[in-house]
Design a protein around this motif. Structure first.
Motif, short mmCIF file in Angstrom:
data_model
loop_
_atom_site.label_atom_id
_atom_site.label_comp_id
_atom_site.label_asym_id
_atom_site.label_seq_id
_atom_site.Cartn_x
_atom_site.Cartn_y
_atom_site.Cartn_z
N ALA A 155 -8.85 6.64 8.71
CA ALA A 155 -9.14 5.54 9.68
C ALA A 155 -9.21 6.17 11.05
CB ALA A 155 -8.03 4.50 9.79
N PHE B 117 -4.85 -2.56 7.87
CA PHE B 117 -3.82 -1.80 7.21
C PHE B 117 -2.39 -2.45 6.86
CE2 PHE B 117 -0.17 1.28 7.40
CZ PHE B 117 -0.59 2.21 6.32
N ALA B 120 -3.37 -5.02 4.06
CA ALA B 120 -3.37 -4.51 2.97
C ALA B 120 -1.91 -3.85 2.41
CB ALA B 120 -4.18 -3.10 2.91
N GLY B 159 -12.94 3.18 12.10
CA GLY B 159 -11.62 3.24 11.53
C GLY B 159 -11.58 2.33 10.43
N MET B 162 -13.75 3.17 7.19
CA MET B 162 -13.13 4.41 6.41
C MET B 162 -11.94 3.92 5.81
SD MET B 162 -15.22 7.05 6.42
CE MET B 162 -16.45 5.94 6.59
N LEU B 163 -11.00 3.02 6.51
CA LEU B 163 -9.72 2.54 5.80
C LEU B 163 -10.19 1.74 4.68
CD1 LEU B 163 -6.94 1.77 5.65
CD2 LEU B 163 -7.20 0.26 7.38
N GLN B 165 -12.85 2.06 2.69
CA GLN B 165 -13.29 3.12 1.73
C GLN B 165 -11.74 3.75 1.04
OE1 GLN B 165 -16.05 6.11 2.86
NE2 GLN B 165 -17.74 4.55 3.07
N THR B 166 -10.95 3.99 1.85
CA THR B 166 -9.47 4.56 1.28
C THR B 166 -8.82 3.56 0.27
OG1 THR B 166 -9.43 6.12 3.43
CG2 THR B 166 -7.59 5.99 1.84
N LEU B 167 -8.82 2.37 0.82
CA LEU B 167 -8.16 1.23 0.22
C LEU B 167 -9.03 1.16 -1.51
CD1 LEU B 167 -7.65 -1.15 2.90
CD2 LEU B 167 -5.99 -0.09 1.73
N ASN B 168 -10.15 1.33 -1.00
CA ASN B 168 -11.04 1.07 -2.44
C ASN B 168 -10.87 2.30 -3.26
OD1 ASN B 168 -13.30 -0.05 -4.12
ND2 ASN B 168 -14.05 1.88 -3.53
N ALA B 169 -10.71 3.36 -2.85
CA ALA B 169 -10.56 4.68 -3.66
C ALA B 169 -8.91 4.73 -4.31
CB ALA B 169 -10.49 6.06 -2.88
N GLU B 170 -8.00 3.88 -3.87
CA GLU B 170 -6.69 3.72 -4.31
C GLU B 170 -6.58 2.54 -5.39
OE1 GLU B 170 -3.51 4.44 -1.79
OE2 GLU B 170 -1.92 3.52 -3.00
N PHE B 171 -7.32 1.57 -5.17
CA PHE B 171 -7.01 0.28 -5.50
C PHE B 171 -8.28 -0.36 -6.47
CE2 PHE B 171 -3.83 0.41 -2.08
CZ PHE B 171 -2.91 0.19 -2.73
N SER B 172 -9.14 0.23 -6.51
CA SER B 172 -10.25 -0.55 -7.27
C SER B 172 -9.79 -0.36 -8.80
CB SER B 172 -11.60 0.42 -7.05
OG SER B 172 -12.45 -0.07 -8.02
N SER B 173 -9.53 0.74 -9.06
CA SER B 173 -9.18 1.25 -10.68
C SER B 173 -7.85 0.14 -11.18
CB SER B 173 -8.93 2.48 -10.97
OG SER B 173 -7.89 3.02 -10.17
N PHE B 239 -19.14 -2.60 -2.95
CA PHE B 239 -18.16 -2.10 -2.09
C PHE B 239 -18.69 -2.77 -0.86
CE2 PHE B 239 -17.04 0.65 1.25
CZ PHE B 239 -15.64 0.36 1.24
N ASP C 242 -24.36 -1.88 -2.82
CA ASP C 242 -23.91 -0.98 -4.04
C ASP C 242 -23.43 -1.70 -5.21
OD1 ASP C 242 -21.77 -1.35 -2.82
OD2 ASP C 242 -21.14 0.62 -2.14
N PHE C 246 -15.32 -1.38 -11.77
CA PHE C 246 -14.21 -1.07 -10.96
C PHE C 246 -13.25 0.15 -11.24
CE2 PHE C 246 -10.79 -1.64 -13.95
CZ PHE C 246 -11.25 -1.64 -15.12
#
Lengths: 254, 254, 254, 254
Positions: A155, B117, B120, B159, B162-163, B165-173, B239, C242, C246
């Protein structure tokens, strides 16, 4: 009178080496860092031993007025700042959202985004009045992609990149060269990567990838590019570039 | 019990229409906005007139604890939040750097980045425990390019992206669908664009581009896409997407 | 008369399912594929069994005039083409530069870039004259980053993406909706991924990631989004989005 | 023996000036261009007058085998090629889709994408065997956004950019430095911009923006950056950078 290169975030990695490189070319380098007065003094002395000219200042960038007063004092006491290198990082390693405190998130912004805004606010009026100046901003992979655990850092860096674009949009035609430099890999820097990894893991990384193999970004070589950017003719300025070791993959490939 | 769609930033533009759209499809909509209690009540009543179900809350998102307490109260009193729409803008119009106060810059971050933030941080633990949830984030052109005068807004939105993207990286799965929606054009929204332009210029813009010509983004149509995104099957989540009127140019073409 | 949806590249994955989805909603689907007449017939029959309407055509897209003549014949014999889905891939797996023949590189361009240019050249004049039309373009991760071994595919897809932007710049305001859809992950498609991996590895992948876990992009679900895009109101069109499962990471995270 | 810098596309703009800059630093420059033998000879002589070393070759890059044979002949007769500058443009001005012939579209690809693939195929094996080499690729705004009328050019440049990423992914760790340089503005180049605009409009543009005001990219200054890139230490290589005149706006701002 020598032109001044002010480095905010002058540790033993990129910042200190950039300061030294500009000093070698005839600039007076002003090195600012938060702590380690001994380290600061030793960097200033190393520059002076090479017949360069430098001053060192302890500066806590998140403190109200700290950057602003330092800029004003340098302009008043030493001379016009021609180049500013904003080199404060905000990497705190990967942390899950649940482990990222509001304070850590805010600190990322204060160092990564707001500090650059304050620096630009402090230096741009004089640079604009003089019709020239250079603002070199060290940035990170997290400015262009948000990886897991990078909530605070990504961020902060995403904000930093867009801020650089906005600064450039306003000040480029007024003679101020803004450059956003994406350091896309591990830097052989004891004060940042070294502290984050601890001495043993850092030395191990250096031995595997760095010392003989050029597999870590060498800060002396990064400094060459920073200096080159500051010398670009205004008919052909670069706003953004990336850097990484030859043996490393760019962020988009992994 | 109806699933809940919480809209943070529910004015008469995107936010209110998204709330209404979800209510039409069987969600209980929780509308939050900073001020204008009458407007809030009237939006809730409009939803109820269509046999939808909704609650309205005044919420000052920059106040400590405000978002966190609202989320906790809804989960405790109404039910599980299935969808959160983060729709707070931070656009203050174009201002030169010299005219952008530290306070304005910080406010951009508080609304544009930090508020997301905090949201989330408040909703993700329960969503993760339930193995599902959706976070729809309204974003802006300034998330992908910093134009002149957009110091505060572009830094905030860069910001934010990018946040996300970071949230998605942690929570998508973990079953949480994060979507970053780039609203790349003027929206026919009286509460935001209308207030920024003033009633006369807004009406003029609507007449030239909007009413008959579909030249402004219609918030009812944007709401369709928000609802669609929330229904995407988890094998094929989006996304990021952009939206603009057919007669408008994408940001990269102008 | 039913509106027509022409699918170029209608195998048993995205293409066939998109054709079927449009047919379910009242379109006449025209399915084109290079080979496997039996497979083509069976897809047409499956659509007709659901009371949909469809025609199947064998079409070698790299042959001179093939696309152009098919478009002209459909417009003359069946009716106006309202939606075109350009779904030809050009993925040939990873190959070192030394193993990528000029012919393979050119074939990537012919299928990935030039075929879309020819399709657009064939359909746009009539769409423009009618003031409406939709061009949905299946794209790939390689349109936004070039990984090792992807010389042919990445060059083709990078060209495809920029071509889509150029088409959109010219035709959006004339009522033609161009959408560039980045399929950023493995699709549960026997005719493409299945053939590339071979039946055993494909079945293994399906079992690990796909069948129960939604870990492969399901073409039926992708088809929902294609259909949704074609229904977007012209005041709020999406140019780029895109899609991925998940449980998969976006390209920028790996 | 001098290291060799091969410039494909050596007109009086970027290409010729880059050749001259490398020659000034001790390289033997091989200049290739399609036509104007007199102009080619005069560039070689200008280099020799500065005590530089150069050879000139007429080369029709779209002809089968032309690049391949030239590379082989230089390696056999003159020496190892250390640096290749791929500087062929494919800009044909803005043309509506209806006015862009298949031939023009294909020519864009042949010059803009395929020619680079052929060049890389020709030089990489020897560079890889020697463990070093540099491929500098002149690119354009159209590599990152497709404007109206740029069907051929944007498709060619978008493909070129992704191809550069793929080349870099394969060859960076083998010691070959690939750099993709986005020339984001008008260049003061009589052989390209001059011919596209015609002598009068070109002179007018030069007078308004270029001669005194540095408002056009000066090819001599661009050449400085090309040379700098070729000197970067392998621990800190740049893959992508942009360049424009200080008074010009970056592509993302207009």
């Amino acid at each position: 009178m020598k032109p001044i290169c002010l480095v905010i975030g002058a540790g033993a990695g990129i910042g200190g080496n950039v300061a030294r490189r500009f000093a070698q070319e005839g600039y007076h380098a002003c090195l600012c860092r938060r702590s380690d007065e001994a380290g600061l003094t030793s960097m200033v002395e190393a520059i002076e031993k090479e017949n360069g000219s430098a001053s060192g200042f302890l500066l806590n960038a998140v403190e109200d007025g700290s950057i602003e007063e330092r800029v004003a004092a340098i302009e008043a006491d030493i001379g016009p700042i021609e180049v500013v290198v904003y080199n404060l990082g905000a990497q705190i390693g990967d942390r899950a959202l649940a482990d990222t405190s509001y304070k850590a998130f805010e600190m990322g912004w204060r160092l990564g985004t707001f500090g650059l805004f304050r620096t630009a606010s402090a230096v741009c009026p004089a640079m604009e009045a003089r019709g020239k100046g250079t603002i070199l901003v060290t940035s990170a992979t997290a400015a262009v992609r948000g990886n897991g655990g990078q909530h605070s850092h990504a961020a902060a860096m995403g904000g930093r990149r867009m801020l650089c674009q906005t600064l450039n949009a306003e000040f480029s035609s007024k003679g101020i060269h803004v450059a956003h430099i994406i350091i896309d890999g591990a830097v052989d820097a004891p004060d940042t990567l070294g502290k984050m990894l601890g001495p043993e893991r850092f030395q191990q990384l250096r031995e595997t990838r760095g010392l003989e193999h050029d597999g870590l970004l060498l800060p002396t070589e990064i400094a060459e590019t920073y200096f080159y950017l500051a010398q670009q003719h205004r008919s052909a300025w670069t706003f953004e570039m990336d850097m990484r070791a030859f043996s490393d993959k760019p962020w988009w490939n992994h």
